[in-house]
Design a protein around this motif. Sequence first.
Motif, PDB file in Angstrom:
ATOM      1  N   LEU A  34       0.876  -1.175   0.000  1.00 51.41           N
ATOM      2  CA  LEU A  34       0.000   0.000   0.000  1.00 51.41           C
ATOM      3  C   LEU A  34       0.912   1.222   0.000  1.00 51.41           C
ATOM      4  O   LEU A  34       1.383   1.630   1.054  1.00 51.41           O
ATOM      5  CB  LEU A  34      -0.884   0.018   1.245  1.00 51.41           C
ATOM      6  CG  LEU A  34      -1.913  -1.090   1.430  1.00 51.41           C
ATOM      7  CD1 LEU A  34      -2.439  -1.113   2.856  1.00 51.41           C
ATOM      8  CD2 LEU A  34      -3.062  -0.916   0.452  1.00 51.41           C
ATOM      9  N   GLY A  35       1.217   1.752  -1.160  1.00 48.68           N
ATOM     10  CA  GLY A  35       2.226   2.814  -1.233  1.00 48.68           C
ATOM     11  C   GLY A  35       3.557   2.254  -0.777  1.00 48.68           C
ATOM     12  O   GLY A  35       3.976   1.189  -1.227  1.00 48.68           O
ATOM     13  N   LYS A  36       4.213   2.926   0.187  1.00 49.55           N
ATOM     14  CA  LYS A  36       5.502   2.402   0.649  1.00 49.55           C
ATOM     15  C   LYS A  36       5.320   1.446   1.843  1.00 49.55           C
ATOM     16  O   LYS A  36       6.279   0.954   2.436  1.00 49.55           O
ATOM     17  CB  LYS A  36       6.464   3.549   0.981  1.00 49.55           C
ATOM     18  CG  LYS A  36       6.251   4.199   2.304  1.00 49.55           C
ATOM     19  CD  LYS A  36       7.481   5.008   2.705  1.00 49.55           C
ATOM     20  CE  LYS A  36       7.491   5.280   4.149  1.00 49.55           C
ATOM     21  NZ  LYS A  36       8.217   5.242   5.156  1.00 49.55           N
ATOM     22  N   LEU A  37       4.066   1.180   2.157  1.00 52.76           N
ATOM     23  CA  LEU A  37       3.776   0.340   3.327  1.00 52.76           C
ATOM     24  C   LEU A  37       3.465  -1.107   2.902  1.00 52.76           C
ATOM     25  O   LEU A  37       2.604  -1.360   2.074  1.00 52.76           O
ATOM     26  CB  LEU A  37       2.585   0.975   4.049  1.00 52.76           C
ATOM     27  CG  LEU A  37       2.196   0.518   5.428  1.00 52.76           C
ATOM     28  CD1 LEU A  37       1.497   1.647   6.158  1.00 52.76           C
ATOM     29  CD2 LEU A  37       1.334  -0.692   5.369  1.00 52.76           C
ATOM     30  N   GLN A  38       4.226  -2.035   3.512  1.00 47.62           N
ATOM     31  CA  GLN A  38       4.027  -3.464   3.250  1.00 47.62           C
ATOM     32  C   GLN A  38       3.103  -4.028   4.320  1.00 47.62           C
ATOM     33  O   GLN A  38       3.376  -3.879   5.510  1.00 47.62           O
ATOM     34  CB  GLN A  38       5.388  -4.150   3.276  1.00 47.62           C
ATOM     35  CG  GLN A  38       5.373  -5.666   3.267  1.00 47.62           C
ATOM     36  CD  GLN A  38       5.219  -6.237   1.876  1.00 47.62           C
ATOM     37  OE1 GLN A  38       5.632  -5.616   0.899  1.00 47.62           O
ATOM     38  NE2 GLN A  38       4.618  -7.409   1.773  1.00 47.62           N
ATOM     39  N   LEU A  39       2.012  -4.668   3.904  1.00 45.88           N
ATOM     40  CA  LEU A  39       1.055  -5.239   4.859  1.00 45.88           C
ATOM     41  C   LEU A  39       1.052  -6.749   4.729  1.00 45.88           C
ATOM     42  O   LEU A  39       0.889  -7.290   3.642  1.00 45.88           O
ATOM     43  CB  LEU A  39      -0.352  -4.688   4.559  1.00 45.88           C
ATOM     44  CG  LEU A  39      -1.516  -5.320   5.310  1.00 45.88           C
ATOM     45  CD1 LEU A  39      -1.369  -5.154   6.818  1.00 45.88           C
ATOM     46  CD2 LEU A  39      -2.838  -4.700   4.849  1.00 45.88           C
ATOM     47  N   LYS A  40       1.277  -7.457   5.862  1.00 46.08           N
ATOM     48  CA  LYS A  40       1.195  -8.917   5.804  1.00 46.08           C
ATOM     49  C   LYS A  40       0.382  -9.494   6.954  1.00 46.08           C
ATOM     50  O   LYS A  40       0.272  -8.872   8.015  1.00 46.08           O
ATOM     51  CB  LYS A  40       2.571  -9.586   5.755  1.00 46.08           C
ATOM     52  CG  LYS A  40       3.678  -8.810   6.284  1.00 46.08           C
ATOM     53  CD  LYS A  40       5.012  -9.484   6.196  1.00 46.08           C
ATOM     54  CE  LYS A  40       5.852  -8.746   7.203  1.00 46.08           C
ATOM     55  NZ  LYS A  40       7.189  -8.647   7.126  1.00 46.08           N
ATOM     56  N   ILE A  67      -5.854   0.766   8.023  1.00 46.88           N
ATOM     57  CA  ILE A  67      -4.465   0.651   7.536  1.00 46.88           C
ATOM     58  C   ILE A  67      -4.347   1.338   6.172  1.00 46.88           C
ATOM     59  O   ILE A  67      -3.406   2.074   5.904  1.00 46.88           O
ATOM     60  CB  ILE A  67      -4.026  -0.827   7.463  1.00 46.88           C
ATOM     61  CG1 ILE A  67      -3.972  -1.429   8.863  1.00 46.88           C
ATOM     62  CG2 ILE A  67      -2.664  -0.947   6.776  1.00 46.88           C
ATOM     63  CD1 ILE A  67      -3.905  -2.947   8.886  1.00 46.88           C
ATOM     64  N   LYS A  68      -5.351   1.118   5.342  1.00 50.53           N
ATOM     65  CA  LYS A  68      -5.321   1.715   4.005  1.00 50.53           C
ATOM     66  C   LYS A  68      -5.386   3.246   4.093  1.00 50.53           C
ATOM     67  O   LYS A  68      -4.623   3.944   3.414  1.00 50.53           O
ATOM     68  CB  LYS A  68      -6.488   1.170   3.191  1.00 50.53           C
ATOM     69  CG  LYS A  68      -6.216   1.278   1.713  1.00 50.53           C
ATOM     70  CD  LYS A  68      -7.302   0.665   0.878  1.00 50.53           C
ATOM     71  CE  LYS A  68      -7.141   1.186  -0.543  1.00 50.53           C
ATOM     72  NZ  LYS A  68      -8.403   1.161  -1.262  1.00 50.53           N
ATOM     73  N   ASP A  69      -6.249   3.759   4.921  1.00 49.90           N
ATOM     74  CA  ASP A  69      -6.338   5.224   5.134  1.00 49.90           C
ATOM     75  C   ASP A  69      -5.004   5.771   5.610  1.00 49.90           C
ATOM     76  O   ASP A  69      -4.516   6.780   5.123  1.00 49.90           O
ATOM     77  CB  ASP A  69      -7.349   5.527   6.249  1.00 49.90           C
ATOM     78  CG  ASP A  69      -8.717   5.808   5.699  1.00 49.90           C
ATOM     79  OD1 ASP A  69      -8.934   5.553   4.499  1.00 49.90           O
ATOM     80  OD2 ASP A  69      -9.567   6.266   6.481  1.00 49.90           O
ATOM     81  N   PHE A  70      -4.431   5.067   6.588  1.00 50.84           N
ATOM     82  CA  PHE A  70      -3.162   5.513   7.177  1.00 50.84           C
ATOM     83  C   PHE A  70      -2.059   5.524   6.115  1.00 50.84           C
ATOM     84  O   PHE A  70      -1.227   6.433   6.080  1.00 50.84           O
ATOM     85  CB  PHE A  70      -2.791   4.593   8.343  1.00 50.84           C
ATOM     86  CG  PHE A  70      -1.504   4.968   9.004  1.00 50.84           C
ATOM     87  CD1 PHE A  70      -1.463   5.982   9.949  1.00 50.84           C
ATOM     88  CD2 PHE A  70      -0.325   4.318   8.668  1.00 50.84           C
ATOM     89  CE1 PHE A  70      -0.264   6.350  10.543  1.00 50.84           C
ATOM     90  CE2 PHE A  70       0.873   4.672   9.258  1.00 50.84           C
ATOM     91  CZ  PHE A  70       0.911   5.684  10.205  1.00 50.84           C
ATOM     92  N   ALA A  71      -2.071   4.516   5.253  1.00 55.28           N
ATOM     93  CA  ALA A  71      -1.023   4.380   4.241  1.00 55.28           C
ATOM     94  C   ALA A  71      -1.092   5.471   3.173  1.00 55.28           C
ATOM     95  O   ALA A  71      -0.128   5.675   2.429  1.00 55.28           O
ATOM     96  CB  ALA A  71      -1.126   3.010   3.576  1.00 55.28           C
ATOM     97  N   SER A  72      -2.207   6.183   3.121  1.00 57.24           N
ATOM     98  CA  SER A  72      -2.345   7.208   2.082  1.00 57.24           C
ATOM     99  C   SER A  72      -1.595   8.500   2.434  1.00 57.24           C
ATOM    100  O   SER A  72      -1.458   9.377   1.590  1.00 57.24           O
ATOM    101  CB  SER A  72      -3.821   7.489   1.799  1.00 57.24           C
ATOM    102  OG  SER A  72      -4.411   8.045   2.947  1.00 57.24           O
TER     103      SER A  72
END
Length: 175
Positions: free
Chosen positions: A3-9, A140-145
Amino acid sequence: MQLGKLQLKVILADITTLDVDVIVNAANTSLLGGGGVDGAIHRAAGPGLLQECRTLGGARTGEAKITGAYNLPAKYVIHTPGPVWHGGDSQEAYLLAKCWRNCLHLAAENNCQSIAFPSISTGVYRFPIKVAAQIALGEIKDFASSPSSINSVTICCFSPKDQQIYQQALQTFKG
Ligand code: AR6
């Protein structure tokens, strides 16, 4: 998922073993320990954690407070009391979203790069896990923006079934 520069696992593990900057504790409003993941974190961290938690004066549902991590591999613990599920008409969804959002922001304020969450509220507090997973991913998606120090978010499940639910939510998540 990226998500942008954020990796979510989504992983299956005991959160107390994770070598990340901060782990989140699904606490209660006393912040003085309990069962479930809270008990496991306090046991693994050692008595220093409870000593520091005693100075915090508790927290309201949805709030987040940070401490050291003592004997844990992480650098910090963020404690957040999730909502108890009362059927869905008591602001449970709003409060759970607030937990995830406040933890992410507090981690970033402390310059953390990596954070791991348990499945907040879906154990003893009985929040339906499929709904909880959608709420978590939305936050998490909101934060990643917006840019922040955080580049890795791990959702740490404690059963294969829970892991499957978060993974499925991730695959089908539309925002
Ligand atoms: N690592 C990762 N996840 C875990 C671990 C672990 N070591 N142990 C349990 N889980 P719960 P809640 C999972 O009940 O619903 C406490 O007494 C567990 O399988 O720990 O937010 C507090 O003091 C579940 O998926 O937290 C509060 O009083 C998830 O963690 C109350 O429970 C959350 O389950 C909070 O209830």
